[in-house]
Design an enzyme around this catalytic site. Structure first.
Site, PDB file in Angstrom:
ATOM      1  N   THR A  68     -53.202  72.719  37.968  1.00 28.53           N
ATOM      2  CA  THR A  68     -52.353  74.299  37.638  1.00 28.53           C
ATOM      3  C   THR A  68     -52.481  75.448  37.870  1.00 28.53           C
ATOM      4  O   THR A  68     -52.610  75.785  39.290  1.00 28.53           O
ATOM      5  CB  THR A  68     -53.335  75.277  36.039  1.00 28.53           C
ATOM      6  OG1 THR A  68     -53.697  73.739  34.566  1.00 28.53           O
ATOM      7  CG2 THR A  68     -53.003  76.060  35.213  1.00 28.53           C
ATOM      8  N   THR A  74     -48.276  74.578  34.472  1.00 23.16           N
ATOM      9  CA  THR A  74     -49.147  73.066  35.064  1.00 23.16           C
ATOM     10  C   THR A  74     -48.627  72.426  35.103  1.00 23.16           C
ATOM     11  O   THR A  74     -47.774  71.935  33.891  1.00 23.16           O
ATOM     12  CB  THR A  74     -49.768  73.095  34.180  1.00 23.16           C
ATOM     13  OG1 THR A  74     -51.261  72.369  35.002  1.00 23.16           O
ATOM     14  CG2 THR A  74     -50.059  72.614  32.419  1.00 23.16           C
ATOM     15  N   ASN A 107     -50.549  70.002  34.718  1.00 20.14           N
ATOM     16  CA  ASN A 107     -52.176  69.003  34.625  1.00 20.14           C
ATOM     17  C   ASN A 107     -52.700  68.791  36.120  1.00 20.14           C
ATOM     18  O   ASN A 107     -53.108  70.397  37.210  1.00 20.14           O
ATOM     19  CB  ASN A 107     -51.666  68.180  33.833  1.00 20.14           C
ATOM     20  CG  ASN A 107     -52.815  68.056  33.333  1.00 20.14           C
ATOM     21  OD1 ASN A 107     -54.148  68.462  33.491  1.00 20.14           O
ATOM     22  ND2 ASN A 107     -53.304  66.444  33.356  1.00 20.14           N
ATOM     23  N   GLU A 139     -49.701  66.098  32.105  1.00 20.00           N
ATOM     24  CA  GLU A 139     -49.701  66.039  30.633  1.00 20.00           C
ATOM     25  C   GLU A 139     -50.959  65.402  29.337  1.00 20.00           C
ATOM     26  O   GLU A 139     -51.227  66.239  28.742  1.00 20.00           O
ATOM     27  CB  GLU A 139     -48.894  66.915  29.968  1.00 20.00           C
ATOM     28  CG  GLU A 139     -49.337  68.824  29.727  1.00 20.00           C
ATOM     29  CD  GLU A 139     -50.247  69.480  31.304  1.00 20.00           C
ATOM     30  OE1 GLU A 139     -51.766  69.927  31.154  1.00 20.00           O
ATOM     31  OE2 GLU A 139     -49.139  69.436  32.164  1.00 20.00           O
ATOM     32  N   ASP A 151     -54.211  65.640  28.704  1.00 19.06           N
ATOM     33  CA  ASP A 151     -54.857  66.466  27.968  1.00 19.06           C
ATOM     34  C   ASP A 151     -55.176  66.346  26.088  1.00 19.06           C
ATOM     35  O   ASP A 151     -55.617  66.644  25.549  1.00 19.06           O
ATOM     36  CB  ASP A 151     -54.048  67.705  27.849  1.00 19.06           C
ATOM     37  CG  ASP A 151     -55.188  68.910  29.233  1.00 19.06           C
ATOM     38  OD1 ASP A 151     -55.541  68.378  30.202  1.00 19.06           O
ATOM     39  OD2 ASP A 151     -54.516  69.712  29.525  1.00 19.06           O
ATOM     40  N   SER A 178     -54.751  72.192  25.169  1.00 17.84           N
ATOM     41  CA  SER A 178     -54.667  73.027  26.826  1.00 17.84           C
ATOM     42  C   SER A 178     -56.160  74.804  27.137  1.00 17.84           C
ATOM     43  O   SER A 178     -56.862  74.335  25.525  1.00 17.84           O
ATOM     44  CB  SER A 178     -54.130  74.144  27.439  1.00 17.84           C
ATOM     45  OG  SER A 178     -53.737  74.769  28.253  1.00 17.84           O
ATOM     46  N   GLY A 230     -58.656  74.367  34.047  1.00 18.72           N
ATOM     47  CA  GLY A 230     -58.847  73.333  33.313  1.00 18.72           C
ATOM     48  C   GLY A 230     -60.140  74.158  32.058  1.00 18.72           C
ATOM     49  O   GLY A 230     -60.116  75.411  32.030  1.00 18.72           O
TER      50      GLY A 230
HETATM   51  N1  GLY Z   1     -53.805  70.531  31.781  1.00 15.84           N
HETATM   52  C1  GLY Z   1     -54.640  71.741  31.839  1.00 15.84           C
HETATM   53  C2  GLY Z   1     -54.659  72.734  31.112  1.00 15.84           C
HETATM   54  O1  GLY Z   1     -53.537  72.973  30.239  1.00 15.84           O
HETATM   55  O2  GLY Z   1     -55.504  73.922  30.236  1.00 15.84           O
END
Ligand code: GLY
Length: 577
Positions: free
Chosen positions: A386, A404, A406, A425, A428, A457, A479
């Site tokens: 990100t 991001t 990811n 993504e 997540d 997220s 993250g």
């Molecule tokens: N992929 C990291 C976030 O969305 O926090």
């Protein structure tokens, strides 16, 4: 139809508005039909940016010199990073933008959505076990990208310049190339090993080596089309065709209809009063804004316990871990896409609720992990990569943007003849509710996979105002470490009165309920020596992580912005008079 000729429709709606009060209220709420705002007075002596890469900073400076505002600069940065910071900058991913424009807060959700073909069990085998890597690598990992629609929406609502002007720097970097930095080259090598030939990553990126001028003609062509046809090219035009062709060739799930139906959403940001400031931050589908406000408020409630506790001492680490435990218990249970699941936002940041939660903190030793249940009635791993940028302009507007794909280089898939790196993504989501994701965080049904749903997220683009004026613009990748990092820097600035540079550079740590009683430390400033022994003596396990965060922050003192890019990354700042 999603993408419309706004000039024509605005004219039609303006005519209708004079006939009907109903239309007037429609004008009020619909971003697509926003009226031209009145000119703003200059209130700061400079505009400023803090961003993860120097080319994007140059792009922002260029936009400011052309008369652009913070939103124009932010959009130019986002497109530039897609070229020069391809490990996380993107047009093949999504993100969140928190804005403060004309004295009002806004939040734009352009997070990726699950494709229509997605199912709750798509990453499970016949026995119901998670198939390793399926949500991380290749076409199955890709969510429907939102960045182009998000940038289009933000720039058309609030930008001053022409759309073409904000795309121009990115097009030039893609067409003429940029010199590859050592950190980027290293990240490319690491990603190549991780993807291990599972995707076409090496075909596109193998020549991106330290010191070479890396040109991306296919990406330049995509960006040029977007600059001419707008977001429509990405979602309905030739670029959409290239994405769908890549999906069809590799049996991926995203279809024309997925792209056509993608929508960015203006949401109500999370707002909370704290320490004389108004905290404006990310609502669900981010967990980050709620997490940040919970951390800030619980620490304030526990002020007597923190009294005389030295910054970053063992006792400080313990008390913050105790608070974090409760925040992550709530995150795992209650948070998901608000369009699919009713997230109890008001209750989760309610002062009385947080006072009750703070009262459960054990000042002496770690609370038993199993005893820390979600407070209104379980946690997921996620990727740390990100990127974030912070922008203010001389009119006092601010943009805090985190976006991001990811992991670094997303799913490892690059759309042929387009140079677009596609996200991963989908990781997540909770692939199997109750099983930790890549960041070690566990998810509940709130974050189960469903078509069109956005994965939970941690991205937390945040703005603090005081007396209606921007005081701080801040964010970071990381993250589940995102909001614990932002919390620590805000605390360093306002509770410990550190200068911004020192506050950003100070050691950071992280606890997230699971694994039990584990304090993660960062490579940039490891926890070692006596401090390590004292923390272990309290009952914690210390664990190194391979990521340090990358805070980009701007603080405004009077009429002067000060910008700081985290020394952990290759970010830079610009203050433009
Ligand atoms: N992929 C990291 C976030 O969305 O926090």
């Amino acid at each position: 139809m999603k993408l419309v000729d706004r000039t024509k429709i605005t004219a039609a709606v303006v005519a209708l508005a004079s006939l009907s009060a109903l239309s007037a209220s429609f004008l009020e709420i619909s971003p697509a039909f926003a009226k031209e705002p009145p000119p703003q007075p200059v209130v700061l002596n400079a505009s400023a940016v803090a961003v993860a890469d120097k080319y994007a900073a140059d792009a922002a400076e260029h936009i400011f010199r052309e008369g652009g505002n913070a939103v124009d600069a932010a959009v130019a940065i986002a497109f530039a990073l897609a070229v020069t910071y391809p490990e996380a900058g993107n047009i093949g991913g999504g993100g969140f933008m928190t804005l403060y424009v004309h004295g009002k807060p806004y939040f734009l959700d352009y997070r990726e959505r699950a494709p229509l073909a997605a199912t709750r069990t798509m990453y499970l085998d016949d026995k119901g076990n998670v198939i390793a890597g399926k949500s991380l690598y290749g076409l199955d990992a890709v969510g429907v990208p939102g960045t182009v629609e998000g940038m289009w929406e933000a720039q058309h609502r609030f930008g001053k310049l022409k759309w073409k002007q904000v795309l121009a720097p990115a097009i030039a970097y893609a067409r003429d190339g940029f010199v590859v930095d050592e950190q980027l080259a290293r990240r490319r090598e690491d990603a190549s090993k991780e993807f291990g030939g599972r995707t076409n990553f090496d075909n596109y990126f193998s020549s991106m080596k330290d010191g070479v001028t890396f040109k991306q003609p296919a990406l330049a062509a995509v960006l040029t089309r977007i600059s001419v046809d707008g977001a429509k090219d990405f979602y309905q035009g030739k670029t959409a065709d290239l994405i769908v062709a890549a999906m069809q060739a590799g049996h991926g799930p995203i279809t024309k209809r997925d792209l056509l139906e993608y929508k960015a959403v203006w949401r109500q940001p999370i707002e909370a009063k704290w320490n004389g400031y108004q905290v404006i931050t990310a609502p669900p589908p981010s967990s980050g804004g709620i997490g940040l406000v919970q951390l800030l408020k619980m620490k304030a409630i526990l002020a007597p316990q923190f009294k005389d506790v030295p910054h970053n001492s063992a006792q400080y680490v313990h008390l913050i871990a105790e608070i974090s435990k409760r925040v992550f218990a709530d995150r795992a249970q209650y948070l998901g896409d608000p369009d699919f699941y009713k997230v109890p936002v008001a209750q989760l940041i309610d002062d009385a609720y947080l006072a009750k939660r703070a009262a459960e903190v054990d000042p002496e030793k770690p609370s038993d992990t199993k005893s820390v249940q979600p407070g209104l009635g379980t946690s997921l791993p996620e990727k740390a990569e990100t990127t974030h940028f912070s922008v203010v302009d001389k009119w006092g507007n601010a943009v805090s943007n985190t976006y991001t794909i990811n992991g670094y280089f997303g799913s490892g898939v690059v759309v042929p003849d387009a140079g677009i790196v596609l996200n991963d993504e989908m990781d997540d989501f909770a692939a199997k509710p109750g099983v930790p994701n890549m960041f070690g965080v566990v998810g509940s049904d709130a974050n189960a996979i469903a078509p069109r749903k956005r994965p939970l997220s941690s991205m937390t683009p945040t703005i603090l105002t005081r007396d209606g004026k921007v005081a701080l613009v801040i964010g970071t990748p990381g993250g589940s470490r995102i909001f614990t990092s932002i919390f620590q820097v805000i605390t360093n600035i306002y509770d410990f009165k550190m200068p911004l540079k020192e506050a950003v550079a100070a050691m950071r740590f992280h606890h997230q309920l699971l694994p039990p009683n584990t304090i993660f430390w960062e490579p940039y400033k490891p926890i070692e020596g006596d401090l390590a022994k004292q923390i272990e003596a309290k009952g914690y396990v210390l664990k190194g992580q391979d990521f340090s965060g990358d805070i980009q922050a701007i603080r405004i003192d009077g009429d002067t912005p000060e910008a700081v890019a985290d020394p952990r990354g290759r970010g830079v700042t610009r203050v433009v008079q």
